[in-house]
Design an enzyme around this catalytic site. Structure first.
Site, PDB file in Angstrom:
ATOM      1  N   GLU A  37      -7.693  11.368  -3.275  1.00  0.00           N
ATOM      2  CA  GLU A  37      -7.218  10.228  -3.941  1.00  0.00           C
ATOM      3  C   GLU A  37      -8.532   9.260  -4.110  1.00  0.00           C
ATOM      4  O   GLU A  37      -9.578   9.246  -3.376  1.00  0.00           O
ATOM      5  CB  GLU A  37      -6.337   9.409  -2.664  1.00  0.00           C
ATOM      6  N   GLU A  47      -9.334   9.320   0.000  1.00  0.00           N
ATOM      7  CA  GLU A  47      -9.123  10.018   1.351  1.00  0.00           C
ATOM      8  C   GLU A  47      -8.558  11.253   0.566  1.00  0.00           C
ATOM      9  O   GLU A  47      -8.177  11.360  -0.481  1.00  0.00           O
ATOM     10  CB  GLU A  47      -7.969   9.557   1.955  1.00  0.00           C
ATOM     11  N   ASN A  53       0.734  -1.131  -0.050  1.00  0.00           N
ATOM     12  CA  ASN A  53       0.028  -0.030  -0.111  1.00  0.00           C
ATOM     13  C   ASN A  53       0.727   1.235  -0.034  1.00  0.00           C
ATOM     14  O   ASN A  53       0.479   2.447   0.365  1.00  0.00           O
ATOM     15  CB  ASN A  53      -0.977   0.054   1.229  1.00  0.00           C
TER      16      ASN A  53
HETATM   17  P1  ADP Z   1       1.990  10.385  -0.839  1.00  0.00           P
HETATM   18  O1  ADP Z   1       0.560  10.222  -1.138  1.00  0.00           O
HETATM   19  O2  ADP Z   1       2.465  11.727  -0.814  1.00  0.00           O
HETATM   20  O3  ADP Z   1       2.818   9.600  -1.566  1.00  0.00           O
HETATM   21  P2  ADP Z   1       2.706   8.893   1.509  1.00  0.00           P
HETATM   22  O4  ADP Z   1       1.582   8.102   1.880  1.00  0.00           O
HETATM   23  O5  ADP Z   1       3.751   8.176   0.717  1.00  0.00           O
HETATM   24  O6  ADP Z   1       2.416  10.070   0.571  1.00  0.00           O
HETATM   25  O7  ADP Z   1       3.404   9.840   2.625  1.00  0.00           O
HETATM   26  C1  ADP Z   1       3.865  11.053   2.456  1.00  0.00           C
HETATM   27  C2  ADP Z   1       5.169  10.930   3.762  1.00  0.00           C
HETATM   28  O8  ADP Z   1       4.264  11.339   4.792  1.00  0.00           O
HETATM   29  C3  ADP Z   1       5.787   9.712   3.934  1.00  0.00           C
HETATM   30  O9  ADP Z   1       6.996  10.160   4.453  1.00  0.00           O
HETATM   31  C4  ADP Z   1       4.867   9.068   5.005  1.00  0.00           C
HETATM   32  O10 ADP Z   1       5.484   8.046   5.849  1.00  0.00           O
HETATM   33  C5  ADP Z   1       4.516  10.491   5.923  1.00  0.00           C
HETATM   34  N1  ADP Z   1       2.915  10.211   6.210  1.00  0.00           N
HETATM   35  C6  ADP Z   1       1.845  10.251   5.752  1.00  0.00           C
HETATM   36  N2  ADP Z   1       0.756  10.336   6.569  1.00  0.00           N
HETATM   37  C7  ADP Z   1       1.278  10.120   7.651  1.00  0.00           C
HETATM   38  C8  ADP Z   1       0.762  10.102   9.052  1.00  0.00           C
HETATM   39  N3  ADP Z   1      -0.444   9.973   9.260  1.00  0.00           N
HETATM   40  N4  ADP Z   1       1.638  10.085   9.954  1.00  0.00           N
HETATM   41  C9  ADP Z   1       2.677   9.894   9.915  1.00  0.00           C
HETATM   42  N5  ADP Z   1       3.350  10.141   8.912  1.00  0.00           N
HETATM   43  C10 ADP Z   1       2.690  10.148   7.521  1.00  0.00           C
HETATM   44  P1  ADP Z   2      -2.989   6.039   3.264  1.00  0.00           P
HETATM   45  O1  ADP Z   2      -3.367   7.094   4.098  1.00  0.00           O
HETATM   46  O2  ADP Z   2      -2.300   5.037   4.267  1.00  0.00           O
HETATM   47  O3  ADP Z   2      -2.249   6.635   2.115  1.00  0.00           O
HETATM   48  P2  ADP Z   2      -5.493   5.174   1.716  1.00  0.00           P
HETATM   49  O4  ADP Z   2      -6.681   5.072   2.238  1.00  0.00           O
HETATM   50  O5  ADP Z   2      -5.080   6.388   0.579  1.00  0.00           O
HETATM   51  O6  ADP Z   2      -4.321   5.241   3.013  1.00  0.00           O
HETATM   52  O7  ADP Z   2      -5.061   3.752   1.030  1.00  0.00           O
HETATM   53  C1  ADP Z   2      -3.624   3.369   0.622  1.00  0.00           C
HETATM   54  C2  ADP Z   2      -3.661   2.607  -0.448  1.00  0.00           C
HETATM   55  O8  ADP Z   2      -4.483   1.374  -0.129  1.00  0.00           O
HETATM   56  C3  ADP Z   2      -4.414   3.010  -1.875  1.00  0.00           C
HETATM   57  O9  ADP Z   2      -3.378   3.609  -2.549  1.00  0.00           O
HETATM   58  C4  ADP Z   2      -4.899   1.806  -2.251  1.00  0.00           C
HETATM   59  O10 ADP Z   2      -3.905   1.088  -3.041  1.00  0.00           O
HETATM   60  C5  ADP Z   2      -5.323   0.994  -1.401  1.00  0.00           C
HETATM   61  N1  ADP Z   2      -6.686   1.029  -0.877  1.00  0.00           N
HETATM   62  C6  ADP Z   2      -7.174   1.569   0.116  1.00  0.00           C
HETATM   63  N2  ADP Z   2      -8.582   1.618   0.260  1.00  0.00           N
HETATM   64  C7  ADP Z   2      -8.778   0.738  -0.648  1.00  0.00           C
HETATM   65  C8  ADP Z   2     -10.234   0.035  -1.029  1.00  0.00           C
HETATM   66  N3  ADP Z   2     -11.306   0.307  -0.506  1.00  0.00           N
HETATM   67  N4  ADP Z   2     -10.102  -0.974  -1.769  1.00  0.00           N
HETATM   68  C9  ADP Z   2      -9.106  -1.221  -2.566  1.00  0.00           C
HETATM   69  N5  ADP Z   2      -7.686  -0.880  -2.109  1.00  0.00           N
HETATM   70  C10 ADP Z   2      -7.677   0.252  -1.349  1.00  0.00           C
HETATM   71 MG    MG Z   3      -3.370   7.479   0.750  1.00  0.00          MG
END
Ligand code: ADP
Ligand code: ADP
Ligand code: MG
Length: 665
Positions: A275, A288, A235
């Site tokens: 997203e 989100e 993910n």
């Molecule tokens: P992007 O969607 O920009 O690729 P990522 O999910 O890879 O975002 O997260 C970007 C950066 O922020 C990473 O360094 C991740 O570890 C950090 N990050 C994202 N959400 C959180 C959170 N809720 N708490 C701590 N670190 C977070």
């Molecule tokens: P984060 O805050 O860690 O980025 P997200 O909700 O954006 O969390 O989810 C991270 C990833 O997990 C997404 O990019 C997608 O690949 C997968 N994912 C999240 N929700 C779903 C869903 N309902 N069904 C399928 N894949 C999902």
């Molecule tokens: Mg996300």
């Protein structure tokens, strides 16, 4: 406009923000932890303020100390970058209360969108299509099972406060919920200090497509098209691109309109990302909103020509956006590869350490593609265990997707890294895969295409040619040096050799002088022309042009001959005289010994250092020794966990290939 900005972040994104500030003639202050005292960001910033020890909660998360640093340095605004304090509404509010401008959205928008449950409620009201599910908190496991069964399996259990791929779990059955619900709850409590959980339908094999939005403080909101981030591992995004190969103009407009509607619903006034997961049929559902600059923002910048950091600064300064949605156009195609210090051949174990050598490809135009490399490190820097093991974000831009993909494959080839493991071979493999090239992506891509992990790809015929030619070059150099008369061998009785490469064997006849080498392949009725070679013994990257094609090859010493890597393909190459080749083939093949409890030297060389002693516990992936061979230092790593029972060598010893270095109990 501001005259001085404080950057509450580190690494690559701190450097990225400084670059824009310099262009806008804004002075910069960067804060730093003990681990980053000598970092590139600290070197580049006009001023720096020390925060504390490496752990984030003792440095980059210290809101009060960071606000005090603003007061002390006279910075008028704070850019939080991503991660750390970037999505903390209280921090944005704290800045405002202290009379400092937060370069990001207003605290109200962060609070509304930072929470996945709350944001879904806003999204529903704004007419955004959401993943079917239960938008609300869940009390206990029994409640979670009831909801999962209403939605229908598979479902995804998610922490409302989650991020960065943490606090997420898929459940295919009731038993998965029984186990997963408490697990996610505990993980969320630990990682985010917030254990509110919700459950939604798990969309199988979706694509991750997100819309970049931008707002100002005068009520204008536009979208800057989409990015596709379906190439994910656990993910977490690995490769991103813009635009998405899936979308047509209508779907793009529909997603863009929903993202703008959601942003407007929360008075969004900065850069942010909405997203979605999308089906292969172009249906799409809101996931989100990230209320910050996104890691992968460079691909959007490359296709729009906008500087998102500049736009965030402008909006925070109260300036109105000076363009409209109609002014925005997609120009070409861009790809980003996240280059990490991890070993793809050993299940992506972290492989942190010092960047003994770090030469990324030059930024700017390279024929049909352009390179951009966002990095926070320099040659000689350490990738530490305290933060993300990211080395760089390597981006390419071209007129078409094919140009951008070909460009990325070349840019990855040209990257020279020594001192630690990195995932460039893996990224190269993806670039060369027909499925990636066809654009049929999904978030399962890596699982589908590498079900047993990554072991490299088989060398294609053209790659065998590159390796053969380079091996012959290196061999010729070795012979001339050994002869010591300084003459390059031209046509002589010594020009016939046999090349063993992987499981292939080919006869060659060498001719040519100086920086050119002609490799005749009598058995195949053709020859290879190698030119413009840039390589010296001891260097890891061998560059040259073979029959008009520029290439780079990684070479490393091996017990016999050497190991070559071109993109994702590795092969052992050995060049021998016909007589030695005969002997070589008649030698009995070595039988592999049970090495599960042994760490052996993979090559003959000199022990530079030994990092363990008897009784030490060693973890898989840990570097236990350094062996020098062919002027290259090779880190020897443990393949599995163990306790050291005996150490067979000491620093300064010469070792043969397969000589035992360390024995585990
Ligand atoms: P992007 O969607 O920009 O690729 P990522 O999910 O890879 O975002 O997260 C970007 C950066 O922020 C990473 O360094 C991740 O570890 C950090 N990050 C994202 N959400 C959180 C959170 N809720 N708490 C701590 N670190 C977070
Ligand atoms: P984060 O805050 O860690 O980025 P997200 O909700 O954006 O969390 O989810 C991270 C990833 O997990 C997404 O990019 C997608 O690949 C997968 N994912 C999240 N929700 C779903 C869903 N309902 N069904 C399928 N894949 C999902
Ligand atoms: Mg996300």
């Amino acid at each position: 406009m501001f005259s001085k900005i404080l950057i509450a972040n580190r690494g690559e994104i701190a450097v990225r923000i400084i670059k824009t500030c310099r262009r806008l003639r804004i002075k910069t202050v960067v804060v730093y932890s003990e681990a980053d005292a000598d970092s590139l960001a600290v070197e580049m910033a006009d001023e720096s303020v020390f925060l504390g020890p490496p752990p984030a909660n003792q440095s980059y998360l210290l809101a009060d100390k960071i606000i005090q640093a603003c007061r002390d340095t006279g910075a008028e605004a704070i850019h939080p970058g991503f991660g750390f304090l970037s999505e903390k509404a209280e921090f944005a509010q704290q800045c405002v209360d202290a009379g400092i401008v937060f370069i990001g959205p207003n605290a109200h928008a962060i609070a509304a969108m930072g929470d996945k449950i709350e944001s879904k409620k806003f999204a529903q009201k704004a007419g955004v299509s959401c993943v079917p599910g239960h938008i609300g908190e869940i009390d206990d496991t029994a409640h979670a099972i009831r909801i999962s069964e209403e939605i229908g399996y598979p479902v995804m259990i998610k922490a409302s406060a989650g991020g960065g791929g943490k606090g997420i779990r898929v459940a295919w059955t009731r038993a998965d919920v029984e186990e997963g619900f408490p697990a996610v709850k505990a993980e969320a409590k630990g990682a985010f200090g917030d254990d509110r959980i919700f459950i939604e339908k798990f969309i199988t094999s979706p694509r991750h497509i997100e819309i970049q939005v931008l707002g100002d403080r005068h009520g204008h909101v536009v979208h800057l098209f989409e990015r596709e981030c379906s190439i994910q591992r656990r993910n977490q995004k690995v490769i991103e691109e813009a635009p998405s190969p899936l979308l047509d103009p209508e779907t793009r407009a529909a997603m863009g309109a929903q993202a703008v509607a959601l942003a407007k619903a929360v008075d969004y006034d900065s850069a942010g990302t909405v997203e979605f997961v999308a089906g292969q049929d172009k249906s799409f559902y809101f996931l989100e909103m990230n209320t910050r600059l996104q890691v992968e923002h460079p691909v959007t910048e490359l296709i729009t020509g906008l500087d998102l950091v500049e736009q965030m600064i402008r909006s925070a300064a109260g300036l109105p956006m000076d363009f409209t949605q109609e002014d925005l156009k997609i120009n070409g195609w861009a790809i980003e590869s996240r280059l990490y210090a991890e070993d793809p051949y050993r299940s992506f174990l972290p492989s942190i350490g010092r960047l003994v050598r770090y030469q990324p490809p030059a930024e700017g135009a390279h024929g049909l593609y352009q390179v951009r490399n966002d990095s926070g490190v320099r040659e000689g820097d350490e990738i530490s265990m305290f933060y993300d093991p990211m080395i760089a974000k390597l981006c390419t831009h071209g007129a078409t997707r094919v140009d951008a993909v070909n460009g990325m494959a070349r840019a990855l080839e040209d990257l020279e890294i020594e001192g630690l493991g990195h995932n460039a071979p893996f990224l190269s493999a993806v670039m060369d895969q027909p499925r990636f090239r066809s654009g049929v992506l999904s978030t399962n891509y890596i699982k589908d295409e590498f079900p047993d992990g990554f072991g490299g790809l088989k060398a294609a015929a053209d790659q065998l040619d590159l390796m053969t030619a380079a091996a012959c070059w290196m061999h010729r150099l070795q012979i001339t040096r050994a002869r010591g008369d300084g003459r390059l061998f031209a046509a002589s009785e010594r020009d016939a050799f046999v090349v063993f490469i992987g499981e292939h064997k080919r006869a060659v006849k060498l001719s040519g002088e100086g920086r050119a080498l002609n490799v005749e392949l009598p058995g195949e009725g053709r020859s290879l022309g190698l030119q413009d070679v840039d390589w010296r013994p001891g260097r890891k990257l061998f560059k040259g042009v073979l029959d008009g094609r520029a290439f780079s090859l990684e070479v490393a010493a091996a017990p016999e001959g050497f190991l070559a890597r071109h993109r994702a393909a590795r092969a052992r190459v050995l060049v021998l005289t016909p007589q030695s080749a005969d002997l070589h083939e008649r030698l009995p093949k070595k039988v592999a010994v049970d090495t599960s409890k042994l760490i052996v030297s993979p090559m003959p060389g000199l022990v530079v250092s030994l990092n363990v002693e008897v009784g030490r516990e060693v973890k898989a992936g840990e570097a236990v020794a350094v062996i020098e061979a062919m002027k290259m230092q090779n880190l020897i790593k443990a393949e599995c966990d163990g306790v050291v029972k005996a150490v067979g060598v000491k620093a300064g010893d010469s070792v043969a290939a397969d000589e035992v270095l360390i024995e585990f109990a």
